[in-house]
Structure formats: C-alpha cells, structure tokens
Design a protein around this motif. Structure first.
Motif, PDB file in Angstrom:
ATOM      1  N   ALA A  88       1.359 -13.140  -4.018  1.00 16.76           N
ATOM      2  CA  ALA A  88       2.038 -12.561  -5.182  1.00 16.76           C
ATOM      3  C   ALA A  88       1.390 -13.074  -6.461  1.00 16.76           C
ATOM      4  CB  ALA A  88       3.524 -12.909  -5.156  1.00 16.76           C
ATOM      5  N   LYS A  89       1.373 -12.229  -7.497  1.00 19.47           N
ATOM      6  CA  LYS A  89       0.815 -12.620  -8.791  1.00 19.47           C
ATOM      7  C   LYS A  89       1.486 -13.907  -9.282  1.00 19.47           C
ATOM      8  CE  LYS A  89       0.408 -11.013 -13.579  1.00 19.47           C
ATOM      9  NZ  LYS A  89       0.735  -9.923 -14.529  1.00 19.47           N
ATOM     10  N   GLY A  90       0.664 -14.928  -9.579  1.00 15.35           N
ATOM     11  CA  GLY A  90       1.177 -16.174 -10.106  1.00 15.35           C
ATOM     12  C   GLY A  90       1.700 -17.137  -9.057  1.00 15.35           C
ATOM     13  N   ALA A  91       1.679 -16.725  -7.764  1.00 14.19           N
ATOM     14  CA  ALA A  91       2.207 -17.597  -6.713  1.00 14.19           C
ATOM     15  C   ALA A  91       1.149 -18.601  -6.270  1.00 14.19           C
ATOM     16  CB  ALA A  91       2.672 -16.763  -5.521  1.00 14.19           C
ATOM     17  N   SER A  92       1.604 -19.684  -5.616  1.00 10.46           N
ATOM     18  CA  SER A  92       0.684 -20.710  -5.110  1.00 10.46           C
ATOM     19  C   SER A  92       0.507 -20.630  -3.604  1.00 10.46           C
ATOM     20  CB  SER A  92       1.196 -22.101  -5.491  1.00 10.46           C
ATOM     21  OG  SER A  92       2.498 -22.313  -4.981  1.00 10.46           O
ATOM     22  N   GLU A  93       1.381 -19.876  -2.908  1.00 12.96           N
ATOM     23  CA  GLU A  93       1.316 -19.760  -1.456  1.00 12.96           C
ATOM     24  C   GLU A  93       1.133 -18.290  -1.059  1.00 12.96           C
ATOM     25  OE1 GLU A  93       1.324 -22.269   0.630  1.00 12.96           O
ATOM     26  OE2 GLU A  93       1.704 -23.816  -0.889  1.00 12.96           O
ATOM     27  N   ASN A  94       0.267 -18.067  -0.066  1.00  8.09           N
ATOM     28  CA  ASN A  94       0.059 -16.708   0.414  1.00  8.09           C
ATOM     29  C   ASN A  94       1.263 -16.215   1.214  1.00  8.09           C
ATOM     30  OD1 ASN A  94      -2.607 -17.715  -0.334  1.00  8.09           O
ATOM     31  ND2 ASN A  94      -3.397 -15.885   0.628  1.00  8.09           N
ATOM     32  N   ASP A  95       1.441 -14.891   1.233  1.00  2.00           N
ATOM     33  CA  ASP A  95       2.586 -14.301   1.922  1.00  2.00           C
ATOM     34  C   ASP A  95       2.422 -14.377   3.440  1.00  2.00           C
ATOM     35  OD1 ASP A  95       3.718 -13.672  -0.489  1.00  2.00           O
ATOM     36  OD2 ASP A  95       3.109 -11.568  -0.471  1.00  2.00           O
ATOM     37  N   LEU A  96       3.560 -14.463   4.149  1.00  2.32           N
ATOM     38  CA  LEU A  96       3.580 -14.610   5.607  1.00  2.32           C
ATOM     39  C   LEU A  96       3.717 -13.232   6.254  1.00  2.32           C
ATOM     40  CD1 LEU A  96       5.951 -17.724   5.831  1.00  2.32           C
ATOM     41  CD2 LEU A  96       3.455 -17.663   5.583  1.00  2.32           C
ATOM     42  N   LYS A  97       2.679 -12.398   6.089  1.00  2.00           N
ATOM     43  CA  LYS A  97       2.756 -11.024   6.586  1.00  2.00           C
ATOM     44  C   LYS A  97       1.371 -10.496   6.913  1.00  2.00           C
ATOM     45  CE  LYS A  97       2.554  -9.160   1.892  1.00  2.00           C
ATOM     46  NZ  LYS A  97       3.324  -8.710   0.732  1.00  2.00           N
ATOM     47  N   GLU A  98       1.340  -9.466   7.744  1.00  2.00           N
ATOM     48  CA  GLU A  98       0.145  -8.667   7.995  1.00  2.00           C
ATOM     49  C   GLU A  98       0.547  -7.212   7.757  1.00  2.00           C
ATOM     50  OE1 GLU A  98      -1.088  -8.747  12.123  1.00  2.00           O
ATOM     51  OE2 GLU A  98       0.976  -8.871  12.834  1.00  2.00           O
ATOM     52  N   PHE A  99      -0.445  -6.367   7.435  1.00  2.00           N
ATOM     53  CA  PHE A  99      -0.072  -4.981   7.153  1.00  2.00           C
ATOM     54  C   PHE A  99      -1.235  -4.026   7.345  1.00  2.00           C
ATOM     55  CE2 PHE A  99      -0.803  -7.182   3.086  1.00  2.00           C
ATOM     56  CZ  PHE A  99      -1.727  -6.377   2.431  1.00  2.00           C
ATOM     57  N   TRP A 100      -0.877  -2.744   7.412  1.00  2.00           N
ATOM     58  CA  TRP A 100      -1.840  -1.644   7.563  1.00  2.00           C
ATOM     59  C   TRP A 100      -1.577  -0.641   6.449  1.00  2.00           C
ATOM     60  CZ3 TRP A 100      -5.645  -0.529  11.297  1.00  2.00           C
ATOM     61  CH2 TRP A 100      -6.187   0.759  11.230  1.00  2.00           C
ATOM     62  N   HIS A 101      -2.645  -0.122   5.842  1.00  2.00           N
ATOM     63  CA  HIS A 101      -2.521   0.857   4.770  1.00  2.00           C
ATOM     64  C   HIS A 101      -3.016   2.229   5.217  1.00  2.00           C
ATOM     65  CE1 HIS A 101      -2.386  -1.977   0.993  1.00  2.00           C
ATOM     66  NE2 HIS A 101      -1.237  -1.878   1.629  1.00  2.00           N
ATOM     67  N   VAL A 102      -2.171   3.234   4.969  1.00  2.00           N
ATOM     68  CA  VAL A 102      -2.546   4.640   5.106  1.00  2.00           C
ATOM     69  C   VAL A 102      -2.554   5.228   3.701  1.00  2.00           C
ATOM     70  CG1 VAL A 102      -1.921   6.896   6.061  1.00  2.00           C
ATOM     71  CG2 VAL A 102      -1.462   4.806   7.374  1.00  2.00           C
ATOM     72  N   GLY A 103      -3.636   5.926   3.357  1.00  2.00           N
ATOM     73  CA  GLY A 103      -3.732   6.530   2.032  1.00  2.00           C
ATOM     74  C   GLY A 103      -3.950   8.022   2.106  1.00  2.00           C
ATOM     75  N   ARG A 104      -4.308   8.594   0.984  1.00  2.00           N
ATOM     76  CA  ARG A 104      -4.531  10.037   0.885  1.00  2.00           C
ATOM     77  C   ARG A 104      -5.983  10.361   1.242  1.00  2.00           C
ATOM     78  NH1 ARG A 104      -1.258  13.163  -1.529  1.00  2.00           N
ATOM     79  NH2 ARG A 104      -0.452  11.515  -2.874  1.00  2.00           N
ATOM     80  N   ASP A 105      -6.161  11.335   2.114  1.00  2.00           N
ATOM     81  CA  ASP A 105      -7.506  11.824   2.410  1.00  2.00           C
ATOM     82  C   ASP A 105      -7.814  12.990   1.489  1.00  2.00           C
ATOM     83  OD1 ASP A 105      -8.599  10.181   4.420  1.00  2.00           O
ATOM     84  OD2 ASP A 105      -7.334  11.113   5.942  1.00  2.00           O
ATOM     85  N   LEU A 106      -8.914  12.893   0.769  1.00  2.00           N
ATOM     86  CA  LEU A 106      -9.324  13.940  -0.166  1.00  2.00           C
ATOM     87  C   LEU A 106     -10.447  14.777   0.433  1.00  2.00           C
ATOM     88  CD1 LEU A 106      -9.350  11.870  -3.474  1.00  2.00           C
ATOM     89  CD2 LEU A 106      -7.636  13.551  -2.753  1.00  2.00           C
ATOM     90  N   PRO A 107     -10.562  16.037   0.018  1.00  2.00           N
ATOM     91  CA  PRO A 107     -11.668  16.873   0.506  1.00  2.00           C
ATOM     92  C   PRO A 107     -13.016  16.261   0.120  1.00  2.00           C
ATOM     93  CG  PRO A 107     -10.037  18.187  -0.687  1.00  2.00           C
ATOM     94  CD  PRO A 107      -9.679  16.756  -0.910  1.00  2.00           C
ATOM     95  N   GLU A 108     -13.996  16.474   0.956  1.00  4.62           N
ATOM     96  CA  GLU A 108     -15.340  15.959   0.670  1.00  4.62           C
ATOM     97  C   GLU A 108     -15.837  16.522  -0.654  1.00  4.62           C
ATOM     98  OE1 GLU A 108     -19.716  15.695   2.844  1.00  4.62           O
ATOM     99  OE2 GLU A 108     -17.978  16.469   3.929  1.00  4.62           O
ATOM    100  N   GLY A 109     -16.382  15.653  -1.493  1.00  5.90           N
ATOM    101  CA  GLY A 109     -16.894  16.077  -2.785  1.00  5.90           C
ATOM    102  C   GLY A 109     -15.880  16.026  -3.905  1.00  5.90           C
ATOM    103  N   ASP A 110     -14.630  15.732  -3.604  1.00 13.50           N
ATOM    104  CA  ASP A 110     -13.627  15.617  -4.659  1.00 13.50           C
ATOM    105  C   ASP A 110     -14.008  14.466  -5.594  1.00 13.50           C
ATOM    106  OD1 ASP A 110     -11.080  14.603  -5.981  1.00 13.50           O
ATOM    107  OD2 ASP A 110     -10.263  16.341  -4.931  1.00 13.50           O
ATOM    108  N   PRO A 111     -13.983  14.686  -6.911  1.00 14.74           N
ATOM    109  CA  PRO A 111     -14.417  13.624  -7.837  1.00 14.74           C
ATOM    110  C   PRO A 111     -13.560  12.353  -7.759  1.00 14.74           C
ATOM    111  CG  PRO A 111     -13.436  15.498  -9.018  1.00 14.74           C
ATOM    112  CD  PRO A 111     -13.655  15.929  -7.620  1.00 14.74           C
TER     113      PRO A 111
END
Length: 314
Positions: A88-111
């Motif tokens: 966390a911003k400004g924290a001294s200890e790392n978070d006790l978690k693991e995670f996976w991110h899914v994002g948006r897939d854009l068409p090829e060539g999209d700026p």
C-alpha cells in the motif's frame, strides 16, 4: 460515522427504484461515506459462483505453475502477481495476498493498445478464459450503469461517462489471501485508496474488509449475499474536485479461529480510457471548494500510482 450509522447505510436496488431516485440515493451515499451497497444488479449468480470456484482452482495450482504467468513482464497489468509483492502507498509492510489480473483486450492496431497489453491465460485451466471474459463484460456493463447514476447526481447528461470509459483500462482482480497462523499480525492488506474511478466488489466469504470513517475509526463492511460494495476511487475524487471522496480501506485478519481459512475476493477496478484528461468538473469547483489538482491524463496518473505501490519500477 459510528457503527450505528454504518448499519443504516441503505442497500440500494438497481431494479426496484426509479432511475432518478436511485441516482440521488447512490450519489448521496458516495458523498457521505465514499461507498455504497447495491443489490439487484443483474449479474448472473451462476456465473459468479462458477468464478469463485475457478479462482480457487487457479490459486490451488503449484507456485511454479502460477509463476509462468508472472505479471512483472507487463507492469502488473495482466496475469499473476505473487504473494507479498504489492504494498500500500506509504506502508512499510507488503500485503499478504496473491492475485491475477484480467484486463480489456483491444483490436490489433488500436492506438490505446500500447498502454494495455493483451491478456494472458493459464493453459492448465481451459475454462478460465471464457469464464472470466464473461465476468469482465458483466462488471463492465454494471459499472457503466452505476456511472450513469453518478452522472445524473452530478447534473451531467446521463450517459456522460460512456465516452470517458470506452475502451478504459479496467481490471478484474482475482484475489487470494492465504491462511495465516493464529498469531499472525493483524493486517492482510494495508490501508489504501483505489486509483480508479469506482471499484465494484463482490463480497468475500471470509470477512476482513474495513472502511475508515471521517473520525478515523475503522468499521467492518459486510455487504449482504449477492450485493456489490462500490467505493469511490481517486480518479473520481479528482474529477469531482473531492466532492465525492475516495475512502481509505484495508483488509484485516479474521479472529484467530478463522485465520486458517483462505479469503477470496473479486474487485473490478473501473478505469477511464488512458487518453482521457482528468480535470475537475466545473460544477464541482466553487469559492468554497477551489480547484485542488492540475489536469493529468488517466494513463500518466495510473503510471504514477503503480510506481508508488510497487507494481512497476520507476
């Protein structure tokens, strides 16, 4: 804000209330508390249940398998981030978690594709991709409807946010807080505010989410089964010149007898499109509330914050 006040925060129905009434109640909850609870959002309960089950299957995979999809190669935006990486911003200890991110897939060539890498998917679980792609689309749909209510509350055209979030860099995060010992320190995820516009959170089976009130007290937030907890992120706070406040929250360990259980959650971080300029809305600037922040692009702001929390290097 006392616990009694928190208990009185209404759980708003997206189906049972006229849109104008919902918009006022939703906006007032955002302005007063920085969050709201919403039911009857129309997301398929079976899709949600299947997603919980699939998240468990993924996090049960061997560490070496999960590391094949390490998100460090794309700035933490897609794939797997190992236990203890984020802080966390400004924290001294790392978070006790693991995670996976899914994002948006854009068409090829999209700026915009240069700031949004393509998704990665685990080969070991062929059902993973279609399931979470569907869940992402549902969060996208519900998020746009919630923002249309906020637009009405801010006296903007109802669909004002549709353009700013089109092809936005929104992220679905699958979160796992592994079991800890009965004597573990009390914090699983340090106090923080979210970077994005709004966050939509499906409730976790194991408690722990706490919100900080205006008096500095930490209060538990437990949405009813099936309801969404939605909180204001820093981008919406900045866009509204702090009229809608971004609220600090954290995840604490449960009572010692529950610390041997994993905690799972699925927040959806709804983002603006990377090229959108975040600048205070004119109706949110006044003599009593002068402009707080200079304009900045959504991409530059996100990059700034991802460096602060350790997901990308400066």
């Amino acid at each position: 804000m006392s616990q009694t006040v928190l208990d009185q925060v209404p759980v708003l129905s997206m189906a049972d209330m006229p849109k104008a009434d919902f918009a006022q109640a939703f906006g007032q909850s955002f302005q007063r508390f920085g969050f709201a609870m919403v039911r009857d959002h129309g997301m398929d309960p079976k899709l949600i249940d299947d997603s919980w089950a699939m998240a468990r299957r993924f996090f049960d995979l061997p560490e070496a398998v999960k590391q094949r999809y390490d998100a460090k190669y794309n700035g933490g935006q897609r794939g797997y981030t190992a236990f203890g990486t984020e802080i966390a911003k400004g924290a001294s200890e790392n978070d006790l978690k693991e995670f996976w991110h899914v994002g948006r897939d854009l068409p090829e060539g999209d700026p915009l594709a240069q700031s949004m890498p393509p998704n990665v998917w685990p080969d070991e679980l062929p059902e993973f991709k279609p399931l979470f792609a569907s869940l992402y689309r549902e969060f996208d749909r519900v998020g746009a409807e919630l923002l249309s209510a906020i637009a009405l509350y801010l006296e903007l055209p109802e669909r004002w946010f549709d353009g700013p979030i089109e092809n936005g860099n929104s992220i679905l995060r699958l979160l796992h807080y592994p079991p800890v010992s009965p004597h573990a320190p009390g914090i699983r995820a340090g106090a923080h505010e979210d970077i994005n516009l709004i966050t939509l959170l499906l409730g976790a089976e194991e408690g722990g989410l706490e919100l900080k009130d205006r008096d500095g007290n930490w209060l538990p937030v437990v949405p009813p089964p099936g309801a969404l907890a939605i909180n204001v992120g820093d981008m919406l706070q900045r866009l509204t010149n702090h009229v809608l406040p971004s609220t600090s929250h954290r995840v604490v360990n449960p009572p010692p007898e529950r610390r041997g259980h994993s905690r799972y959650s699925m927040p959806f971080f709804l983002h603006l499109r990377p090229d959108f300029m975040i600048d205070a809305l004119p109706q949110c600037v006044s003599a009593d509330n002068p402009r707080r922040d200079p304009p900045i692009s959504a991409h530059d702001y996100l990059t700034e914050r991802l460096i602060e929390i350790g997901l990308i290097k400066a």
